[in-house]
Design an enzyme around this catalytic site. Structure first.
Site, PDB file in Angstrom:
ATOM      1  N   LYS A  35      -6.467  35.336-105.393  1.00  0.00           N
ATOM      2  CA  LYS A  35      -6.372  36.746-105.788  1.00  0.00           C
ATOM      3  C   LYS A  35      -5.043  37.334-105.303  1.00  0.00           C
ATOM      4  O   LYS A  35      -4.364  38.070-106.023  1.00  0.00           O
ATOM      5  CB  LYS A  35      -7.561  37.532-105.225  1.00  0.00           C
ATOM      6  N   HIS A  53     -19.110  41.545-119.424  1.00  0.00           N
ATOM      7  CA  HIS A  53     -19.246  43.008-119.424  1.00  0.00           C
ATOM      8  C   HIS A  53     -20.210  43.477-120.509  1.00  0.00           C
ATOM      9  O   HIS A  53     -20.998  44.392-120.304  1.00  0.00           O
ATOM     10  CB  HIS A  53     -17.889  43.679-119.648  1.00  0.00           C
ATOM     11  N   ARG A 107      -3.240  63.407-101.564  1.00  0.00           N
ATOM     12  CA  ARG A 107      -2.404  62.534-102.414  1.00  0.00           C
ATOM     13  C   ARG A 107      -2.224  61.134-101.840  1.00  0.00           C
ATOM     14  O   ARG A 107      -1.258  60.445-102.126  1.00  0.00           O
ATOM     15  CB  ARG A 107      -1.034  63.154-102.669  1.00  0.00           C
ATOM     16  N   HIS A 135     -23.388  41.830-111.732  1.00  0.00           N
ATOM     17  CA  HIS A 135     -22.034  41.525-112.204  1.00  0.00           C
ATOM     18  C   HIS A 135     -21.741  40.015-112.163  1.00  0.00           C
ATOM     19  O   HIS A 135     -21.257  39.435-113.137  1.00  0.00           O
ATOM     20  CB  HIS A 135     -21.027  42.312-111.360  1.00  0.00           C
ATOM     21  N   GLU A 158      -1.546  44.957-113.330  1.00  0.00           N
ATOM     22  CA  GLU A 158      -2.139  44.320-114.514  1.00  0.00           C
ATOM     23  C   GLU A 158      -1.298  44.521-115.775  1.00  0.00           C
ATOM     24  O   GLU A 158      -1.801  44.901-116.832  1.00  0.00           O
ATOM     25  CB  GLU A 158      -3.577  44.803-114.736  1.00  0.00           C
ATOM     26  N   LYS A 212      -7.440  47.961-106.716  1.00  0.00           N
ATOM     27  CA  LYS A 212      -8.119  48.712-107.783  1.00  0.00           C
ATOM     28  C   LYS A 212      -9.251  49.501-107.154  1.00  0.00           C
ATOM     29  O   LYS A 212     -10.121  48.924-106.490  1.00  0.00           O
ATOM     30  CB  LYS A 212      -8.694  47.760-108.838  1.00  0.00           C
ATOM     31  N   ARG A 245      -2.348  39.399-114.267  1.00  0.00           N
ATOM     32  CA  ARG A 245      -3.588  39.800-113.587  1.00  0.00           C
ATOM     33  C   ARG A 245      -4.790  39.761-114.526  1.00  0.00           C
ATOM     34  O   ARG A 245      -5.936  39.647-114.065  1.00  0.00           O
ATOM     35  CB  ARG A 245      -3.403  41.197-112.958  1.00  0.00           C
ATOM     36  N   ASN A 277      -9.925  38.304-115.434  1.00  0.00           N
ATOM     37  CA  ASN A 277     -11.049  38.743-116.269  1.00  0.00           C
ATOM     38  C   ASN A 277     -11.746  37.577-116.963  1.00  0.00           C
ATOM     39  O   ASN A 277     -12.574  37.793-117.849  1.00  0.00           O
ATOM     40  CB  ASN A 277     -10.566  39.750-117.321  1.00  0.00           C
ATOM     41  N   HIS A 291     -15.311  37.757-118.076  1.00  0.00           N
ATOM     42  CA  HIS A 291     -15.687  39.172-118.049  1.00  0.00           C
ATOM     43  C   HIS A 291     -15.816  39.779-119.448  1.00  0.00           C
ATOM     44  O   HIS A 291     -16.425  40.828-119.596  1.00  0.00           O
ATOM     45  CB  HIS A 291     -14.675  39.984-117.220  1.00  0.00           C
ATOM     46  N   GLU A 323     -17.522  34.564-108.808  1.00  0.00           N
ATOM     47  CA  GLU A 323     -16.073  34.847-108.781  1.00  0.00           C
ATOM     48  C   GLU A 323     -15.310  33.682-108.138  1.00  0.00           C
ATOM     49  O   GLU A 323     -14.178  33.381-108.515  1.00  0.00           O
ATOM     50  CB  GLU A 323     -15.792  36.157-108.014  1.00  0.00           C
TER      51      GLU A 323
HETATM   52  N1  LIG Z   1     -11.892  46.824-107.224  1.00  0.00           N
HETATM   53  C1  LIG Z   1     -11.992  45.637-107.784  1.00  0.00           C
HETATM   54  O1  LIG Z   1     -11.004  44.935-108.015  1.00  0.00           O
HETATM   55  C2  LIG Z   1     -13.354  45.131-108.133  1.00  0.00           C
HETATM   56  C3  LIG Z   1     -13.528  43.778-108.493  1.00  0.00           C
HETATM   57  C4  LIG Z   1     -14.820  43.319-108.755  1.00  0.00           C
HETATM   58  C5  LIG Z   1     -15.902  44.182-108.647  1.00  0.00           C
HETATM   59  N2  LIG Z   1     -15.698  45.494-108.297  1.00  0.00           N
HETATM   60  C6  LIG Z   1     -16.812  46.432-108.141  1.00  0.00           C
HETATM   61  O2  LIG Z   1     -17.617  45.960-107.073  1.00  0.00           O
HETATM   62  C7  LIG Z   1     -18.936  46.455-107.255  1.00  0.00           C
HETATM   63  C8  LIG Z   1     -19.932  45.363-106.933  1.00  0.00           C
HETATM   64  O3  LIG Z   1     -19.752  45.009-105.582  1.00  0.00           O
HETATM   65  P1  LIG Z   1     -20.801  44.079-104.805  1.00  0.00           P
HETATM   66  O4  LIG Z   1     -21.180  42.944-105.675  1.00  0.00           O
HETATM   67  O5  LIG Z   1     -20.203  43.825-103.490  1.00  0.00           O
HETATM   68  O6  LIG Z   1     -22.112  44.984-104.733  1.00  0.00           O
HETATM   69  P2  LIG Z   1     -22.563  46.188-103.779  1.00  0.00           P
HETATM   70  O7  LIG Z   1     -21.423  46.827-103.140  1.00  0.00           O
HETATM   71  O8  LIG Z   1     -23.466  47.030-104.601  1.00  0.00           O
HETATM   72  O9  LIG Z   1     -23.425  45.435-102.680  1.00  0.00           O
HETATM   73  C9  LIG Z   1     -24.556  44.713-103.093  1.00  0.00           C
HETATM   74  C10 LIG Z   1     -25.750  44.968-102.179  1.00  0.00           C
HETATM   75  O10 LIG Z   1     -25.598  44.238-100.979  1.00  0.00           O
HETATM   76  C11 LIG Z   1     -25.879  45.056 -99.850  1.00  0.00           C
HETATM   77  N3  LIG Z   1     -25.055  44.514 -98.762  1.00  0.00           N
HETATM   78  C12 LIG Z   1     -23.712  44.507 -98.717  1.00  0.00           C
HETATM   79  N4  LIG Z   1     -23.293  43.801 -97.661  1.00  0.00           N
HETATM   80  C13 LIG Z   1     -24.384  43.394 -97.004  1.00  0.00           C
HETATM   81  C14 LIG Z   1     -24.586  42.595 -95.849  1.00  0.00           C
HETATM   82  N5  LIG Z   1     -23.585  42.024 -95.186  1.00  0.00           N
HETATM   83  N6  LIG Z   1     -25.860  42.382 -95.438  1.00  0.00           N
HETATM   84  C15 LIG Z   1     -26.910  42.891 -96.151  1.00  0.00           C
HETATM   85  N7  LIG Z   1     -26.772  43.624 -97.271  1.00  0.00           N
HETATM   86  C16 LIG Z   1     -25.520  43.850 -97.692  1.00  0.00           C
HETATM   87  C17 LIG Z   1     -25.529  46.446-100.301  1.00  0.00           C
HETATM   88  O11 LIG Z   1     -26.242  47.397 -99.580  1.00  0.00           O
HETATM   89  C18 LIG Z   1     -25.937  46.411-101.763  1.00  0.00           C
HETATM   90  O12 LIG Z   1     -27.298  46.728-101.890  1.00  0.00           O
HETATM   91  C19 LIG Z   1     -19.009  46.984-108.673  1.00  0.00           C
HETATM   92  O13 LIG Z   1     -19.011  48.389-108.633  1.00  0.00           O
HETATM   93  C20 LIG Z   1     -17.728  46.486-109.326  1.00  0.00           C
HETATM   94  O14 LIG Z   1     -17.250  47.362-110.314  1.00  0.00           O
HETATM   95  C21 LIG Z   1     -14.450  45.974-108.040  1.00  0.00           C
END
Ligand SMILES: NC(=O)c1ccc[n+]([C@@H]2O[C@H](COP(=O)([O-])OP(=O)(O)OC[C@H]3O[C@@H](n4cnc5c(N)ncnc54)[C@H](O)[C@@H]3O)[C@@H](O)[C@H]2O)c1
Length: 414
Positions: free
Chosen positions: A281, A306, A173, A319, A291, A195, A295, A299, A302, A237
Site C-alpha cells: 500500500k 461494491h 483547516r 466489505h 489516485e 483517504k 492507485r 480497487n 472492488h 485485502e
Molecule cells: N480510507 C481508506 O483508504 C479505506 C480503505 C478501505 C476501507 N475503508 C473503510 O473502512 C471501513 C471498514 O473498516 P473495518 O473493516 O475496519 O470495519 P469497522 O471499523 O466497522 O470495524 C469492524 C468491527 O470490528 C470491531 N473491532 C475493531 N477492532 C477490534 C478489536 N481489535 N477487537 C474487537 N473488536 C474490534 C469494531 O467495533 C467493529 O464492530 C469502511 O467504512 C470502509 O469504507 C477505508
C-alpha cells in the site's frame, strides 16, 4: 479534558459505492528489512515502512509478533508521538467496544508522555459514518480547545479511522491525525494513504478529503480480540495485494495450511502479512497519492464487490467478503478475455476459500441488478465500466473494454 460517549440517532440508508479513477501499472519488487533506525528510536524489532510523499512523509510502525519481550506498541504510543514533536493536546477517538479493550492503555501511554488527553467514543458501525458523527467530534474539539498543533488519534477500524481522519482534515483547516488501526483491514489498508471521509445518505464515502496521518502505529496484539469474520475481511485485502503487487506474499499465503483464523496463522506469517501488505500500500500511495493513475489498482475486486455490497444493503455481505466475490469475478473475466491463465485464477480462488471467504454470489442477488449497479458506479467514465484485471500473479492492468456479455456470463457461473 474528559471522556465523551456519543450515541447517535439512526442514520442514513444503504450507501452506494465509492468514487474512483483509473489507470495501468508497473509493479515493484519489495525488499523487507528491519530498519536499524527502529532500534535507535527505541522500537524493539519493529519494521518501519515509509510512505514517501512530497508534502509530508510518515512511517508505518509494525512490531514483530514473535518478539516475546517487546513491549506492546500501544504502550509506546505516547513516546512515539512525542518524538514527532506534536502539540500537547490530543483527542482520542474510538468506539465503545474498542475503547473498552484498549482505550485506557492508549490514554495512559499518552498522558505519561506528557499529552493532555480528551477521549470520546462514537457508536459502532458503517451507518454512523456520517456528518452527524463528525459534528459531534467538532463539538468535542471546540470544548477542548484543540489547536492547529493538536492531534486526533483514531483508535479503531476503518470506520473510526476514516471519520477521525476527516474530522482532523477539516478542523481548523487541518490538524494532525495519528492512526492506531485495530482491525486487520485498517492495518493493511484504510489507515494508510490518507483517504478520509464519511457516507452520504445516497452514497458511500461521497464526502471526504485526502489527509495523511503523521504516524500509523500497528499493534498486532490487538488482533487477538478481533471477531473471526472481521479477520477474514482483512485477509481479502491481503490476498488482493498478493494478486495485484506481490507474488511472494501470494506464495507465502499459499504455503500456509490455514488462513481462516488468526490463531492458526504462524507468527512469522502474521509478520509477513502485515509488513508486505503495508509495504504494497505504501509503495502504491507513494507513487500516486491522489489516485491520478496507479492507485486505482487497489480497487481490484472492488468493481463488482461494491455492486454486491450495495445490493445487499451493506449488511448481508461485509466489505472484505464483497471484495473476495469481486476478485473471483474479475479473475474469471480476465480468463474469459484471454488475459490470465485459468490455473492462476484457480490458485487465487483456492486462497480465498482457504480464508473462509465467499467465492459465490449471495443467493437472491439479481445479475441484471449488478450490471445496472455497475453503470451507476462512480468508476464509470463515458458509459464504460473500469475493471482491474490480473495478467499474472502480482501484476494487473486496468481496462474499460469488458463487454457486458462477458460480465453477465461470468456472474451467471458464480
Ligand atoms: N480510507 C481508506 O483508504 C479505506 C480503505 C478501505 C476501507 N475503508 C473503510 O473502512 C471501513 C471498514 O473498516 P473495518 O473493516 O475496519 O470495519 P469497522 O471499523 O466497522 O470495524 C469492524 C468491527 O470490528 C470491531 N473491532 C475493531 N477492532 C477490534 C478489536 N481489535 N477487537 C474487537 N473488536 C474490534 C469494531 O467495533 C467493529 O464492530 C469502511 O467504512 C470502509 O469504507 C477505508
Amino acid at each position: 479534558m474528559g471522556h465523551w460517549s456519543i450515541s447517535s440517532p439512526a442514520s442514513p440508508a444503504s450507501p452506494a459505492p465509492t468514487p474512483h479513477s483509473p489507470l495501468p501499472t508497473p509493479h515493484s519488487q519489495i525488499a523487507i528489512e528491519y530498519n536499524p533506525q527502529a532500534l535507535v528510536r527505541g522500537w524493539a524489532m519493529t519494521s518501519l515502512i515509509n510512505v514517501n510523499l512530497p508534502e509530508q512523509s510518515y512511517e508505518i510502525a509494525i512490531p514483530s509478533v514473535s518478539y516475546a519481550n517487546a513491549p506492546s506498541s500501544l504502550d509506546q504510543l505516547g513516546q512515539q508521538m512525542a518524538s514527532l514533536k506534536l502539540g500537547k493536546k490530543v483527542l482520542l477517538v474510538s468506539n465503545p467496544t474498542i475503547f473498552k479493550h484498549f482505550g485506557e492503555r492508549a490514554i495512559a501511554s499518552l498522558t505519561s508522555a506528557g499529552f493532555e488527553v480528551a477521549s470520546c467514543t462514537l457508536p459502532p458501525g458503517e451507518r454512523y459514518k456520517t456528518l452527524n458523527s463528525i459534528q459531534k467530534l467538532y463539538d468535542i474539539a471546540l470544548e477542548n480547545r484543540l489547536e492547529r498543533s493538536s492531534t486526533m488519534v483514531a483508535l479503531g477500524g476503518g470506520v473510526i479511522g476514516d471519520m477521525t481522519g476527516f474530522a482532523a482534515a477539516t478542523w481548523l483547516r487541518g490538524i494532525n491525525v495519528v492512526q492506531v488501526p485495530t482491525t486487520l483491514l485498517a492495518m493493511v489498508d484504510s489507515a494508510i494513504g490518507g483517504k478520509t471521509g464519511v457516507n452520504h445518505p445516497h452514497g458511500k464515502n461521497l464526502i471526504g478529503a485526502f489527509h495523511q496521518p503523521r504516524l500509523v502505529l500497528i499493534d498486532p496484539e490487538v488482533l487477538k480480540t478481533l471477531p473471526m469474520r472481521e479477520f477474514r475481511a482483512g485477509m481479502a485485502e491481503v490476498i488482493k495485494y498478493g494478486v495485484i503487487w506481490d507474488a511472494e506474499l501470494f506464495a507465502q499465503l499459499e504455503a500456509s495450511k490455514r488462513l481462516d483464523q488468526l490463531r492458526y496463522v504462524k507468527p512469522d506469517l502474521v509478520n509477513t502479512i502485515l509488513i508486505r501488505s503495508c509495504q504494497a500500500k505504501a509503495d502504491v500511495v507513494s507513487k500516486d497519492e491522489k489516485e491520478g493513475g496507479l492507485r486505482a489498482i487497489l480497487n481490484y475486486g472492488h468493481t463488482i464487490g461494491h455492486a454486491v455490497e450495495s445490493l445487499t444493503g451493506y449488511r448481508l455481505v461485509n466489505h472484505g467478503e464483497a471484495v473476495a466475490i469481486g476478485m473471483v469475478a474479475a479473475g474469471q473475466i480476465a480468463v474469459e478475455l484471454g488475459m490470465w491463465q485459468k490455473e492462476d485464477t484457480e490458485r487465487q480462488n483456492a486462497l480465498i476459500q482457504k480464508t473462509g471467504l465467499p467465492t459465490q454470489l449471495p443467493s437472491g442477488v439479481d445479475i441484471e441488478a449488478i450490471i445496472e449497479a455497475l453503470q451507476l458506479d462512480k468508476k464509470v467514465k463515458a458509459g464504460k465500466v473500469r475493471f482491474v484485471l490480473p495478467t499474472e500473479i502480482g501484476v494487473v492492468t486496468v481496462t474499460d473494454e469488458v463487454p457486458s456479455d462477458i460480465i453477465r456470463q461470468v456472474l451467471r457461473g458464480m
